[in-house]
Structure formats: C-alpha cells, structure tokens
Design an enzyme around this catalytic site. Structure first.
Site, PDB file in Angstrom:
ATOM      1  CG  ASP A  31      -2.118   0.898   1.080  1.00 44.05           C
ATOM      2  OD1 ASP A  31      -1.959   2.038   0.616  1.00 44.05           O
ATOM      3  OD2 ASP A  31      -3.226   0.456   1.428  1.00 44.05           O
ATOM      4  CB  SER A  81      -6.494   2.214   0.334  1.00 38.01           C
ATOM      5  OG  SER A  81      -5.183   2.694   0.403  1.00 38.01           O
ATOM      6  CB  THR A  87      -6.199  -2.791   1.490  1.00 35.41           C
ATOM      7  OG1 THR A  87      -5.769  -1.511   1.005  1.00 35.41           O
ATOM      8  CG2 THR A  87      -5.679  -3.873   0.552  1.00 35.41           C
ATOM      9  CD  GLU A 103      -3.245  -3.123   3.247  1.00 37.63           C
ATOM     10  OE1 GLU A 103      -3.391  -1.955   2.838  1.00 37.63           O
ATOM     11  OE2 GLU A 103      -3.925  -3.637   4.162  1.00 37.63           O
ATOM     12  CG  ASP A 121      -1.015   4.456   2.528  1.00 35.77           C
ATOM     13  OD1 ASP A 121      -0.938   5.224   1.560  1.00 35.77           O
ATOM     14  OD2 ASP A 121      -1.891   4.564   3.413  1.00 35.77           O
ATOM     15  CG  HIS A 147      -3.328   8.313  -1.716  1.00 38.51           C
ATOM     16  ND1 HIS A 147      -4.473   7.541  -1.766  1.00 38.51           N
ATOM     17  CD2 HIS A 147      -2.791   8.095  -0.491  1.00 38.51           C
ATOM     18  CE1 HIS A 147      -4.613   6.886  -0.630  1.00 38.51           C
ATOM     19  NE2 HIS A 147      -3.608   7.206   0.168  1.00 38.51           N
TER      20      HIS A 147
END
Length: 483
Positions: A27, A76, A129, A266, A271, A419
C-alpha cells in the site's frame, strides 16, 4: 491406444489440479520508494558502491494505472475494489461498484469454487484494503458493519467466507461497553465469532502455538493490536511481523484445501509512513515487505502450482530523492533513526508542556533520530508543530515536522501528505506468470486474478443483490483517514 489413455488421465488430473494465488499489495509503495529502500540497503552493505537488488527487482513485469471512477487520484478503498471486483469504483467504496451496488469479489468467488481463503495485513483488518475483498459498504468509514460482513457465513454452504484473517483492529469487534472498544454499538462480534466456531486469538503466544499446530485451526481470526499494528521500526516481540503472519497463513491454507487457496497480503503501513512523510518508518516497512515477498517466493519455488503477484494500490507522499540544487541524497541519515514519527509524537503529547523542549533536545534528536548536532531551526520546527491545536491535525503536524527534519538531512522531498496519481510497479513469479505483464488498468489486473483461478465473480454479485451496504446511524468523521 495407450497414448490416448494417458492423455485422458492427464486431462482429468489437470482439470482438478491444485492452484494457489497469493496477491500482495504494498500500500502506497511507488517506484521511488523501491529505489530509496534499495539505496538504503546498499548503504548498509560492506561496499556502498556495489549495486544492490531487492527480490521485487527480479520480479518486475509491468506497471499498473491507479485512477478510480471519480478521480485521477485513488484512495485505497477504490484501489482495492478494482482488484477484488475487477471494476472501477469511487473513492471510499468498499466492494461496491460506481453506483454503490455490491460487487462479488475474487475472494468470495474463490470460496464458492472450493478454494481456501485468507487475508493478512498490518492495518486494522476492517481497513480499506482487506475490507474490499470480503465486505460491501458504501463508505470505508463503516468499519462496524465491515467487521460483521467479514465474519459472515457463506450463503451457499454456511461456512466462513474468509478462512483466515491476521492483522490488527480488535477494537472494531468488541461491544462499546468494553473499554477496549471503538464500536458505536453493543454488538460483540468477537464473541459471536467464537460462538460460531471461529478460532479467535489476540496474543503472540497463541499465534506461535497455532503456527506449530498439526491440527486444523481454520477458520481463524488473529488480531494482535487494538488498531493498526506497529510500524516495523517500532515493533516488539509481542506482535508477529508481516512475514511471520504470511508464512503461517501459507502453511495453514496449503494444508486446508486440496483445490488450493487465495491469499491477499497487504503491507499496509508503508502507506501510512508516506502519509506522515516519515522516511525511516517508510523504508523499514518496505524492507519487511521484501522479507515477506521472499518467503512467498520460496513457497512458490517449492509449490510450482502457485502464482504470486505484487503491486500497489497507489503511490503515497510524492517521494523525491534529491533536493534542488544538489544531485545527491544521503541514505545514512535514515540509518540511525530508531523510532517512527508516530511513536515520537505520541510520547511528546503525553508529556507536560514545560518538559517537551528538553525531551526533544535530550532524547528525540540524539536517541530516536540519531542527530547529535541539531540546529535551532530544527528544534523550532518541532516545537511549533506541537502548538497546533486542531484535533488530529496537531499529531499530523508533529509527525510531518519530525519526518521533515530527517528528510531534509537525507535530501528527500515530499510533494504531499496524501496520494498521487502515479503508475505503480507490477511484479509476478510462478505459475502462468507470462500472462501478467505490461501496463494495465488496476481493474484489468482484477480480471486476470479471477481468470487465473478460473472463478466467476458475476455469480457472487447476483447473490449479493439484497445485501445491506449502509451502517445504521453512520456519521462520517471529519478525521477519518483516506489511506
């Protein structure tokens, strides 16, 4: 005649051959993050001029486009839904299409087809996710309902849809009467899971025990923290690592089904470190993700009926290696960091205000960041961030300030705390990997996942037509994360 008989036997066996798919999501991990971590490892080596490569470098086969149905920059939830349902959806959507209609996921279709299924993450298991593979809600913030969806029984066979879940987020499964709860109702989802026959664990010793078990413990849910699990840089022995959880998941799922399994893994906190602009936490979680990929790679080598695919849902932070005007960056500035900005700021906010400056000077800089020559400007940057008053905003300001001190010394830049719209890497190894290559939309990759397992998500979609996707009395928090 003998050749014909052999051919018929082969066809029969091939039609029922075991097939495993491990889908890994790093991620928030962009190509520059790979470069940063690679250079960091090179710096740690005996010869800093000697090129170094990660396990992912040997698996690179293409790239993935990341936009959602309503934005050129995805979150996400939409990113994972594109993978799980093979459909573009809007930011915030969990297992629903762009119109808000539930869409069948590859995990659900795999379970219906007889595969074992699993989810492993370092975030809350109800986070965007993992949730997008086993839940269907209009808004990613509906984690109370997501928890119930993820433990629901399969409508076709009455069994658990997800055979294995490892991660964090226990607070979403406990009734609000429990001091450890973060639910908004009195549903005791944890106890309900145990009552229905699910093995439910929360402690490291329980994890170690099931890792060594010779009998089936599935279905199982293991949640090892109240919310997200610790960053790799902060993790102690009380929590299993991503690589440990993944190895145990591979062992349990492989022994459970003759047909094979689908496992989503994940690396969630890569992230979150990007959101914090925290380069040291970012690089340590990437390295742990590499360790996990290495374990899966070895499993694929030993089990050639397995395919592993790794990609990201999006890039986070707009990471840049190098700050104008110098053509250089310094990985060594990250080497001495021993705590994440998240941990440092949490400690600072627990202190009396009059003690903060001394702690920053005497502990944060020299002990946690490895800086023994801090400047007045660096001290002022962190002190000013501590003065921000607005709720979660003060923690974000502090984390960006702490991460900013390290980043500036390393000559690392960040364009955002959110992001970006960049394409992300696509990596594959194993059975039929030749079908996974080139540049593609995230939703097309979802199609290829289902094709590899030979499952049809449309049948699941039809069965979900009357499913409730709204959490009662849900009010979106202004501070809800959009990781």
């Amino acid at each position: 005649m003998l050749l014909l008989q052999l051919l018929l036997v082969c066809i029969a066996q091939c039609a029922h051959a075991k097939r495993n798919l491990v889908f890994m999501i790093s991620d928030g991990f962009g190509s520059t993050s790979e470069t940063m971590a690679r250079s960091f490892m090179q710096e740690l080596g005996p010869n800093t001029r000697e090129p170094w490569s990660s396990i992912l470098d040997s698996m690179l086969v293409g790239s993935v486009r990341t936009q959602s149905s309503n934005s050129l920059i995805t979150d996400s939830a939409a990113g994972a839904t594109a993978f799980s349902c093979a459909r573009k959806s809007y930011n915030g959507a969990i297992g629903v299409d762009a119109q808000g209609t539930p869409c069948g996921t590859i995990l659900e279709a795999a379970k219906n087809a007889g595969y074992s299924t699993g989810l492993v993450t370092t975030s809350r298991i109800t986070h965007a996710t993992p949730a997008s593979f086993a839940a269907h809600v209009m808004d990613r913030g509906m984690e109370d309902l997501i928890a119930m969806h993820m433990l629901a029984k399969n409508a076709t066979n009455g069994k658990s849809t997800v055979d294995l879940m490892f991660g964090g987020g226990l607070c979403r499964f406990l009734p609000q009467s429990d001091d450890a709860s973060c639910r908004n109702d009195d549903s005791d989802v944890w106890q309900a899971a145990k009552d229905s026959g699910v093995t439910a664990i929360t402690r490291r010793d329980e994890f170690d025990s099931i890792s060594q078990s010779t009998s089936s413990v599935l279905p199982i849910i293991g949640l090892f923290s109240s919310s997200h699990m610790a960053y790799s840089i902060d993790r102690d022995s009380t929590q299993p690592s991503l690589s440990e959880m993944t190895q145990t998941a591979l062992d349990l799922l492989d022994s459970d089904s003759e047909k094979g399994f689908f496992l989503m893994v994940e690396g969630a906190r890569i992230d979150m470190a990007g959101h914090d602009n925290d380069p040291a936490a970012h690089v340590h979680d990437i390295i742990e993700y590499w360790r996990t990929v290495q374990k899966v790679h070895q499993f694929v080598h030993d089990n050639p009926d397995t395919l592993v695919i790794s990609t990201s849902d999006h890039e986070t932070g707009g990471l840049a290696l190098g700050i104008d005007p110098e053509y250089i960056w310094y990985p060594r500035a990250l080497k001495q960091v021993t705590k994440s900005a998240e941990q440092i700021c949490a400690q600072l906010f627990r202190m009396q205000k009059q003690d903060v400056t001394d702690v920053i000077k005497d502990h944060v800089f020299p002990e946690y960041l490895g800086i023994d020559n801090h400047t007045q400007a660096e001290l002022q940057l962190v002190e000013d961030a501590m003065q921000v008053e607005s709720g979660d905003g003060k923690h974000k300001a502090c984390k960006h300030a702490v991460g900013g001190v390290v980043s500036k010394r390393a000559h690392i830049g960040w364009s955002t705390g959110g992001h970006t719209g960049a394409d992300v890497g696509l990596y594959a190894y194993g059975n039929q990997m030749h079908d996974i290559r080139g540049n593609m939309e995230n939703s097309h990759l979802g199609t290829l996942l289902a094709k590899y397992l030979g499952v049809d998500t449309s049948q699941v979609t039809s069965a979900l037509a009357n499913m409730s996707t709204r959490q009662l009395a849900f009010v979106r928090s202004p501070h809800i994360d959009h990781d």
